[in-house]
Design a protein around this motif. Structure first.
Motif, short mmCIF file in Angstrom:
data_model
loop_
_atom_site.label_atom_id
_atom_site.label_comp_id
_atom_site.label_asym_id
_atom_site.label_seq_id
_atom_site.Cartn_x
_atom_site.Cartn_y
_atom_site.Cartn_z
N ASP A 82 124.67 90.48 70.02
CA ASP A 82 124.86 89.03 69.88
C ASP A 82 126.34 88.72 70.03
O ASP A 82 127.14 89.57 70.44
CB ASP A 82 124.31 88.53 68.53
CG ASP A 82 124.87 89.32 67.34
OD1 ASP A 82 126.07 89.70 67.39
OD2 ASP A 82 124.13 89.56 66.39
N VAL A 86 117.29 99.04 77.52
CA VAL A 86 117.10 99.06 76.06
C VAL A 86 115.82 99.78 75.67
O VAL A 86 115.80 100.57 74.72
CB VAL A 86 117.10 97.61 75.51
CG1 VAL A 86 116.73 97.61 74.03
CG2 VAL A 86 118.46 96.96 75.72
N SER A 87 114.72 99.55 76.41
CA SER A 87 113.43 100.11 76.02
C SER A 87 113.39 101.64 76.12
O SER A 87 112.57 102.28 75.48
CB SER A 87 112.32 99.52 76.89
OG SER A 87 112.54 99.82 78.26
N PRO A 124 122.49 97.67 79.09
CA PRO A 124 121.83 96.78 80.06
C PRO A 124 120.43 96.43 79.55
O PRO A 124 119.74 97.29 78.99
CB PRO A 124 121.77 97.62 81.33
CG PRO A 124 122.83 98.66 81.17
CD PRO A 124 122.90 98.95 79.70
N PRO A 125 119.99 95.17 79.70
CA PRO A 125 118.68 94.76 79.17
C PRO A 125 117.53 95.65 79.65
O PRO A 125 116.61 95.95 78.87
CB PRO A 125 118.53 93.33 79.69
CG PRO A 125 119.92 92.86 79.90
CD PRO A 125 120.71 94.05 80.32
N GLU A 126 117.57 96.09 80.90
CA GLU A 126 116.47 96.89 81.43
C GLU A 126 116.49 98.32 80.88
O GLU A 126 115.52 99.07 81.04
CB GLU A 126 116.53 96.94 82.96
CG GLU A 126 117.69 97.73 83.55
CD GLU A 126 118.99 96.92 83.63
OE1 GLU A 126 119.98 97.45 84.16
OE2 GLU A 126 119.00 95.76 83.15
N SER A 138 121.07 96.05 68.49
CA SER A 138 121.22 94.59 68.49
C SER A 138 122.44 94.20 69.30
O SER A 138 123.41 94.96 69.41
CB SER A 138 121.34 94.04 67.06
OG SER A 138 122.50 94.55 66.44
N THR A 192 127.91 94.25 69.62
CA THR A 192 126.73 95.04 69.94
C THR A 192 126.82 96.37 69.19
O THR A 192 127.92 96.90 68.98
CB THR A 192 126.64 95.33 71.45
OG1 THR A 192 127.77 96.12 71.85
CG2 THR A 192 126.61 94.04 72.25
#
Length: 361
Positions: free
Chosen positions: A342, A298-299, A294-296, A340, A346
């Protein structure tokens, strides 16, 4: 116990400044007599009477007034300067005593008129206190997480063994294989914990050897392939051949963690494992077909005991140590790991130096 009188900084500065003022006053009088003596002997300024060498009443009053004024000004300046210096030092002292007693939330205060050196000292002490508090909180969280992660598999293992003792389960191959799988999971979890803790303390040592990494990856994939196929995955390898100098045991552990991460979280697909060798780099990739992180998330994906919310909700969450173990091993080799996503898939890419940084001269 040796008695030690109190020595206030402001008081000591005031006494020192008053002493300097008195010394300057005495020196000025002595200089007066020296100059008059030279003039008397050389007759440079005409006849000088011996009585001129003695201070009259007005001279004494002027000298006394100058001395008292100088003493008052010097003591005033010294006391104020001493207080400006002493206030942050007292604050630092109170803070360190509270920290020594276990209050890691204590912080020293700083005032606008504090000297730069005192302000820097206060800032350094506060940073130290913040670091200590963070480490202490991390230890508490770490211990709680370890207990939580070990409790479930140990409970399952204990229940199965108790069932065998009570005759509830039959000691057949299926039951023993299940127990062995639980023990293997525990062993892997303990090793992951060991790697992460050694990395945090800067003591993750590597045993560097020259190996055929492509052959090692093929052997590893062959070992895990039955489990992957049972989960609906196929394996596609794209491996460059050549000798590499790495810690093969740690590298296998990192690759296995990435494959296990894909098996646990990716949709069934063809899992692509790649190895590209150049003159300067070793690039290892593990790519699946999503859905990815999930984008949130990744960090914080490489943090210890971090799990995505979607993994928690669908029951596929692991220990939360896999990616942190991969990062620890990669960093110990002097490399980097990147995520990554795309249209092609992934996955994760581990980049290591072809010549280990520890061996570069």
């Amino acid at each position: 116990m040796i008695f030690r009188p109190k020595r206030d900084l402001a008081g000591q500065l005031a006494i020192a400044m008053m002493a300097v003022t008195l010394i300057c006053l005495i020196l000025s009088v002595l200089c007066f007599y020296v100059i008059y003596g030279i003039l008397y002997l050389t007759k440079a300024e005409g006849p000088i009477r011996p009585s001129d060498f003695f201070l009259d009443t007005y001279d004494m009053l002027a000298l006394g007034l100058a001395g008292v004024t100088g003493l008052a000004i010097s003591s005033f300046v010294a006391v104020n300067l001493g207080r400006r210096i002493a206030r942050p030092l007292r604050s630092v002292g109170r803070t360190t005593r509270r920290i020594a007693l276990g209050d890691l939330t204590a912080r020293a205060t700083i005032e606008a008129d504090a000297p730069d050196e005192a302000a820097a000292l206060v800032a350094d002490v506060n940073r130290m206190a913040e670091r200590l508090e963070t480490v202490a909180n991390s230890v508490v969280t770490w211990n709680a997480q370890i207990a939580h992660e070990l409790r479930t598999p140990l409970t399952i293992l204990k229940g199965r063994l108790q069932g065998l003792v009570d005759g509830v389960f039959i000691a057949d191959q299926r039951t023993l294989s299940s127990l062995l799988k639980q023990a293997d999971g525990l062993s892997r979890l303990v090793e992951d914990l060991r790697v992460v803790s050694l990395s945090d303390s800067g003591r993750l040592d590597l045993q560097m050897t020259s190996v055929d990494l492509a052959g090692e990856i093929e052997s590893l994939v062959h070992f895990v392939e039955p489990e992957l196929q049972a989960a609906g995955f196929n394996i596609a390898l794209n491996l460059d051949t050549g000798d590499t100098t790495i810690d093969i045991s740690r590298t296998r552990q990192a690759i296995l963690a990435l494959i296990e991460n894909a098996r646990r979280h990716a949709n069934p697909c063809t899992l692509r494992v790649g190895l590209h060798l150049s003159d300067k780099q070793i690039v290892i990739t593990v790519i699946d077909q999503g859905p990815g992180l999930p984008p949130e998330f990744v960090s914080r994906a490489f943090g210890q005991f971090e799990r995505a919310d979607v993994a928690k909700s669908d029951g596929r969450a692991g220990s939360g140590l896999g990616l942190s173990v991969v990062q620890a091993i990669t960093t110990a080799h002097g490399g980097e790991i990147a995520y990554s996503a795309d249209q092609s898939g992934t996955g994760f890419c581990i980049t290591l130096p072809r010549t280990p940084f520890a061996l570069v001269t």
